[in-house]
Scaffold this motif. Structure first.
Motif, PDB file in Angstrom:
ATOM      1  N   ILE A   1      15.516  -7.070   1.273  1.00  0.00           N
ATOM      2  CA  ILE A   1      14.446  -7.147   0.191  1.00  0.00           C
ATOM      3  C   ILE A   1      13.406  -6.255   0.785  1.00  0.00           C
ATOM      4  O   ILE A   1      12.977  -6.507   2.030  1.00  0.00           O
ATOM      5  CB  ILE A   1      13.844  -8.869   0.199  1.00  0.00           C
ATOM      6  N   THR A   2      12.714  -5.891  -0.101  1.00  0.00           N
ATOM      7  CA  THR A   2      11.148  -5.110   0.069  1.00  0.00           C
ATOM      8  C   THR A   2      10.388  -6.108  -0.544  1.00  0.00           C
ATOM      9  O   THR A   2      10.301  -6.403  -1.638  1.00  0.00           O
ATOM     10  CB  THR A   2      11.104  -3.714  -0.677  1.00  0.00           C
ATOM     11  N   ARG A   3       9.270  -6.558   0.539  1.00  0.00           N
ATOM     12  CA  ARG A   3       8.369  -7.547  -0.111  1.00  0.00           C
ATOM     13  C   ARG A   3       6.886  -7.022   0.234  1.00  0.00           C
ATOM     14  O   ARG A   3       6.420  -6.353   1.056  1.00  0.00           O
ATOM     15  CB  ARG A   3       8.528  -8.904   0.973  1.00  0.00           C
ATOM     16  N   LEU A   4       6.209  -7.114  -0.906  1.00  0.00           N
ATOM     17  CA  LEU A   4       4.809  -6.634  -1.006  1.00  0.00           C
ATOM     18  C   LEU A   4       4.111  -8.093  -0.967  1.00  0.00           C
ATOM     19  O   LEU A   4       4.113  -8.912  -1.751  1.00  0.00           O
ATOM     20  CB  LEU A   4       4.317  -5.947  -2.230  1.00  0.00           C
ATOM     21  N   THR A   5       2.892  -8.220  -0.083  1.00  0.00           N
ATOM     22  CA  THR A   5       2.390  -9.324   0.209  1.00  0.00           C
ATOM     23  C   THR A   5       0.716  -9.092   0.032  1.00  0.00           C
ATOM     24  O   THR A   5       0.353  -8.109   0.529  1.00  0.00           O
ATOM     25  CB  THR A   5       2.690 -10.363   1.413  1.00  0.00           C
ATOM     26  N   ARG A   6      -0.083 -10.126  -0.494  1.00  0.00           N
ATOM     27  CA  ARG A   6      -1.321 -10.180  -0.779  1.00  0.00           C
ATOM     28  C   ARG A   6      -2.046 -11.362  -0.488  1.00  0.00           C
ATOM     29  O   ARG A   6      -1.381 -12.182  -1.306  1.00  0.00           O
ATOM     30  CB  ARG A   6      -1.948  -8.965  -1.763  1.00  0.00           C
ATOM     31  N   PRO A   7      -2.888 -11.775   0.004  1.00  0.00           N
ATOM     32  CA  PRO A   7      -3.743 -13.112   0.028  1.00  0.00           C
ATOM     33  C   PRO A   7      -4.536 -12.913  -1.100  1.00  0.00           C
ATOM     34  O   PRO A   7      -5.154 -12.017  -1.780  1.00  0.00           O
ATOM     35  CB  PRO A   7      -4.559 -13.412   1.287  1.00  0.00           C
ATOM     36  N   LEU A   8      -4.802 -14.187  -1.833  1.00  0.00           N
ATOM     37  CA  LEU A   8      -5.661 -14.352  -2.946  1.00  0.00           C
ATOM     38  C   LEU A   8      -6.367 -15.473  -2.866  1.00  0.00           C
ATOM     39  O   LEU A   8      -5.853 -16.838  -2.767  1.00  0.00           O
ATOM     40  CB  LEU A   8      -4.707 -14.584  -4.033  1.00  0.00           C
TER      41      LEU A   8
ATOM     42  N   TRP B   1      -0.822  -5.880 -10.066  1.00  0.00           N
ATOM     43  CA  TRP B   1      -1.589  -7.067  -9.791  1.00  0.00           C
ATOM     44  C   TRP B   1      -1.276  -7.346  -8.180  1.00  0.00           C
ATOM     45  O   TRP B   1      -2.406  -7.482  -7.647  1.00  0.00           O
ATOM     46  CB  TRP B   1      -1.206  -8.233 -10.665  1.00  0.00           C
ATOM     47  N   VAL B   2      -0.127  -7.498  -7.750  1.00  0.00           N
ATOM     48  CA  VAL B   2       0.045  -7.790  -6.307  1.00  0.00           C
ATOM     49  C   VAL B   2      -0.450  -6.980  -5.346  1.00  0.00           C
ATOM     50  O   VAL B   2      -1.156  -7.116  -4.467  1.00  0.00           O
ATOM     51  CB  VAL B   2       1.252  -8.494  -6.146  1.00  0.00           C
ATOM     52  N   ALA B   3      -0.198  -5.791  -5.585  1.00  0.00           N
ATOM     53  CA  ALA B   3      -0.920  -4.684  -5.017  1.00  0.00           C
ATOM     54  C   ALA B   3      -2.452  -4.796  -4.545  1.00  0.00           C
ATOM     55  O   ALA B   3      -2.897  -4.465  -3.731  1.00  0.00           O
ATOM     56  CB  ALA B   3      -0.447  -3.237  -5.413  1.00  0.00           C
ATOM     57  N   GLY B   4      -3.146  -5.147  -5.914  1.00  0.00           N
ATOM     58  CA  GLY B   4      -4.496  -5.327  -5.752  1.00  0.00           C
ATOM     59  C   GLY B   4      -5.516  -3.993  -5.420  1.00  0.00           C
ATOM     60  O   GLY B   4      -4.873  -2.842  -5.387  1.00  0.00           O
ATOM     61  N   THR B   5      -6.662  -4.260  -5.545  1.00  0.00           N
ATOM     62  CA  THR B   5      -7.415  -3.157  -5.365  1.00  0.00           C
ATOM     63  C   THR B   5      -8.621  -3.748  -4.499  1.00  0.00           C
ATOM     64  O   THR B   5      -9.038  -4.840  -4.435  1.00  0.00           O
ATOM     65  CB  THR B   5      -7.897  -2.489  -6.882  1.00  0.00           C
ATOM     66  N   GLY B   6      -9.416  -2.615  -4.076  1.00  0.00           N
ATOM     67  CA  GLY B   6     -10.757  -3.102  -3.328  1.00  0.00           C
ATOM     68  C   GLY B   6     -10.303  -3.237  -1.835  1.00  0.00           C
ATOM     69  O   GLY B   6      -9.682  -2.697  -1.206  1.00  0.00           O
ATOM     70  N   LYS B   7     -11.066  -4.121  -1.192  1.00  0.00           N
ATOM     71  CA  LYS B   7     -11.042  -4.614   0.053  1.00  0.00           C
ATOM     72  C   LYS B   7      -9.600  -5.091   0.687  1.00  0.00           C
ATOM     73  O   LYS B   7      -9.523  -4.718   2.024  1.00  0.00           O
ATOM     74  CB  LYS B   7     -12.005  -5.528   0.568  1.00  0.00           C
ATOM     75  N   THR B   8      -9.158  -6.090  -0.229  1.00  0.00           N
ATOM     76  CA  THR B   8      -7.911  -6.617   0.084  1.00  0.00           C
ATOM     77  C   THR B   8      -6.714  -5.618  -0.267  1.00  0.00           C
ATOM     78  O   THR B   8      -6.369  -5.258  -1.363  1.00  0.00           O
ATOM     79  CB  THR B   8      -7.497  -8.033  -0.598  1.00  0.00           C
ATOM     80  N   VAL B   9      -6.016  -5.238   1.045  1.00  0.00           N
ATOM     81  CA  VAL B   9      -4.944  -4.436   0.871  1.00  0.00           C
ATOM     82  C   VAL B   9      -3.598  -5.116   0.991  1.00  0.00           C
ATOM     83  O   VAL B   9      -3.434  -5.973   1.995  1.00  0.00           O
ATOM     84  CB  VAL B   9      -4.933  -3.339   1.942  1.00  0.00           C
ATOM     85  N   ALA B  10      -2.636  -4.925   0.115  1.00  0.00           N
ATOM     86  CA  ALA B  10      -1.411  -5.432   0.051  1.00  0.00           C
ATOM     87  C   ALA B  10      -0.661  -5.067   1.354  1.00  0.00           C
ATOM     88  O   ALA B  10      -0.555  -3.739   1.647  1.00  0.00           O
ATOM     89  CB  ALA B  10      -0.563  -5.389  -1.065  1.00  0.00           C
ATOM     90  N   VAL B  11       0.361  -5.763   1.829  1.00  0.00           N
ATOM     91  CA  VAL B  11       1.362  -5.232   2.978  1.00  0.00           C
ATOM     92  C   VAL B  11       2.641  -5.357   2.421  1.00  0.00           C
ATOM     93  O   VAL B  11       3.214  -6.123   1.829  1.00  0.00           O
ATOM     94  CB  VAL B  11       1.070  -6.023   4.225  1.00  0.00           C
ATOM     95  N   GLU B  12       3.435  -4.138   2.929  1.00  0.00           N
ATOM     96  CA  GLU B  12       4.770  -4.014   2.171  1.00  0.00           C
ATOM     97  C   GLU B  12       5.849  -3.776   3.721  1.00  0.00           C
ATOM     98  O   GLU B  12       5.415  -3.282   4.442  1.00  0.00           O
ATOM     99  CB  GLU B  12       5.047  -2.795   1.403  1.00  0.00           C
TER     100      GLU B  12
END
Length: 523
Positions: free
Chosen positions: A125-132, A21-32
């Motif tokens: 920590i490895t952090r995966l972020t995405r705006p929602l 879910w956090v990784a997402g799909t489509g235009k918004t790409v998550a950053v690690e």
């Protein structure tokens, strides 16, 4: 800068789904990115006691020094970040000198030696972020996976981190709350985490596996408060005892006192909300009812703890060993109760999120002055007192169940009297006289003593019930040793139950209605 965020524990079973879910799909790409930080405090934990967290953290190729304050409402805290470049920096608290949190920190450090601050633990920590984007604003989803680390070499200790953070980037706090409710709780079944990484790392550095118990202490409203003010104070003071202790319990490790203080906080919140809620305030009534349901859900687990800790049980087992040294020395243990599992269900987590939601509400437009008058809560107390007085008068005719109900009424009355101790009872706003204060203090002390005596009696009566059940079970299965011990328990408990009943009766009958103190007429 003010940080508004919520954190959630992620069980291993849900990790893959949450990450997807956090990784997402489509235009918004998550950053690690990898985050490596050192946290600083004094050996005596002066910063932690004052609600501060101070760290140096490498975020990708850049170092950032961060100071955070406490979060009295569970989601809002002061935060000040200072980017420092790529070179490994030295800690310098002066970097926060122009920020209110930094000024408070410098005042604290002024009383301590110059070299008091030390790096106590680290994070990797490895952090995966995405705006929602939500209808109420934009939040950032941050998925943290890694470890807290303390010590070096052979003395290195670590504890895993698997958390979801939902932080407000723009808009209303409601964006965080709705995302948390819809996704973290209802979709993935996650649990609120009030224990910060700073707290968990400090526990690791000290070799402890549990956060300190958040005690539920007496709350006193004052006559100058509106009902909205009183509600905010009540929820704020009950947050840590309820949600903070629940976070520790949900982790799978806790002390009996975490559960005890959580239930005390639930009773205090329920009593206070019921005092403040008008008949048509359905949301507040739902909050109070949720506290009652959760307290009842935890009753059996608390009874097991209370029985195990009871001083009379220790004395009884010692007497049994003295009489039959070669016999078994312990009664059959109570069946284990998964306390964490009781808290991890969505309806419980959703109810706790509602407390934070109430605290995050914008200040309401006050209702008409007569509807905000806090003195009106005394009418509720009068009704509770009348119901209690009826049972007090019939005490000699009450059975075990009736005495238990009276104990609950007395506990509720005690909490109400504590909350309103300093609130005048009239509509004229006059201050309490010395006689009124003394009368209230006597009333509160008598109610407290009666509730305590009934509590001690209830513990013995629960022990008697258990002994009867154990005796019946042992006899049905031909277990002679177990039957002998259960019979001994019955013989040992009965006279002590009678003595406790006599003491309880005396304390209960001392709870007499308080006559109104006549105020002097104005000249």
């Amino acid at each position: 800068m003010t940080e508004i965020e919520l954190r959630f524990q992620i069980p291993e079973s849900q990790w893959t789904a949450v990450r997807r879910w956090v990784a997402g799909t489509g235009k918004t790409v998550a950053v690690e990115e990898r985050l490596q930080a050192s946290y600083f405090d004094t050996p005596e934990r002066d910063l932690a006691h004052a609600g501060f967290a101070l760290r140096l953290r490498r975020e990708g190729d850049v170092w950032v020094q961060t100071l955070k304050g406490a979060a009295p409402d569970g989601m809002t805290r002061l935060e000040h970040n200072v980017p420092l470049g790529a070179d490994i920096p030295q800690l310098d608290v002066a970097r926060h000198a122009d920020h209110p949190a930094g000024q408070a920190l410098q005042a604290l450090l002024a009383e301590l030696p110059a070299d008091a601050l030390q790096a106590l633990f680290r994070t990797d920590i490895t952090r995966l972020t995405r705006p929602l984007r939500t209808p109420h604003g934009t939040v950032e989803l941050a998925l943290d996976h890694g470890a807290l680390l303390a010590g070096e070499g052979d003395s290195l200790r670590s504890t895993p981190v698997a958390e979801l953070e939902i932080e407000l980037k723009s808009g209303e706090a409601r964006a965080v709350l709705e995302t948390a409710r819809q996704w973290a709780i209802e979709r993935f079944g996650l649990s609120l985490e009030l224990r910060t990484k700073a707290l968990r790392g400090d526990l690791l550095a000290r070799g402890l596996d549990c956060a300190p118990v958040a005690g539920s202490h007496a709350i006193h409203w004052t006559g100058d408060m509106t009902r909205d003010d009183a509600l905010h104070v009540l929820l704020r003071e009950c947050l840590e005892p309820i949600v903070g202790n629940a976070s520790q319990i949900a982790s799978g490790r806790h002390r009996p006192e975490h559960l005890h203080q959580m239930r005390v906080g639930l009773r205090r919140l329920r009593a206070g909300v019921r005092l403040l809620a008008s008949d048509d305030d359905l949301a507040l009534h739902a909050l109070a009812e949720g506290a009652g349901q959760l307290s009842r859900r935890l009753t059996a687990a608390r009874d097991v703890d209370a029985q195990a800790e009871a001083g009379w049980r220790i004395a009884m087992l010692a007497a049994w060993r003295a009489e039959r040294p070669s016999a078994a020395s312990e009664m059959s243990p109570a069946p284990p109760i998964d306390v964490a599992g009781l808290l991890l269900v969505p309806e419980v987590q959703g109810w706790m999120l509602a407390i934070i939601g109430w605290l995050a509400r914008p200040a309401p437009d006050h209702a008409p002055e007569e509807e905000q008058d806090l003195a009106l809560v005394h009418a509720h107390i009068a009704q509770w007192r009348a119901a209690t007085d009826k049972q007090v008068k019939r005490f000699d005719r009450l059975d075990t169940e009736g005495r238990h109900h009276l104990r609950r009424r007395l506990r509720r009355l005690r909490l109400a009297l504590e909350l309103t101790f300093a609130v005048p009872g009239g509509s004229d706003g006059a201050r309490l006289s010395k006689k009124e204060i003394e009368a209230r203090a006597r009333q509160l002390a008598r109610v407290h003593e009666a509730a305590q005596r009934l509590g001690a009696l209830n513990d013995l009566e629960v022990g008697l019930t258990q002994a009867r059940e154990q005796l019946a079970f042992a006899m049905a299965h031909g277990d002679v040793p177990a039957a002998a011990q259960a019979g001994f328990s019955l013989g040992w408990l009965r006279p002590r139950q009678r003595q406790a009943l006599e003491k309880a009766a005396k304390a209960v009958k001392a709870v007499k209605p308080v006559k109104a103190v006549k105020r002097a007429k104005p000249d």
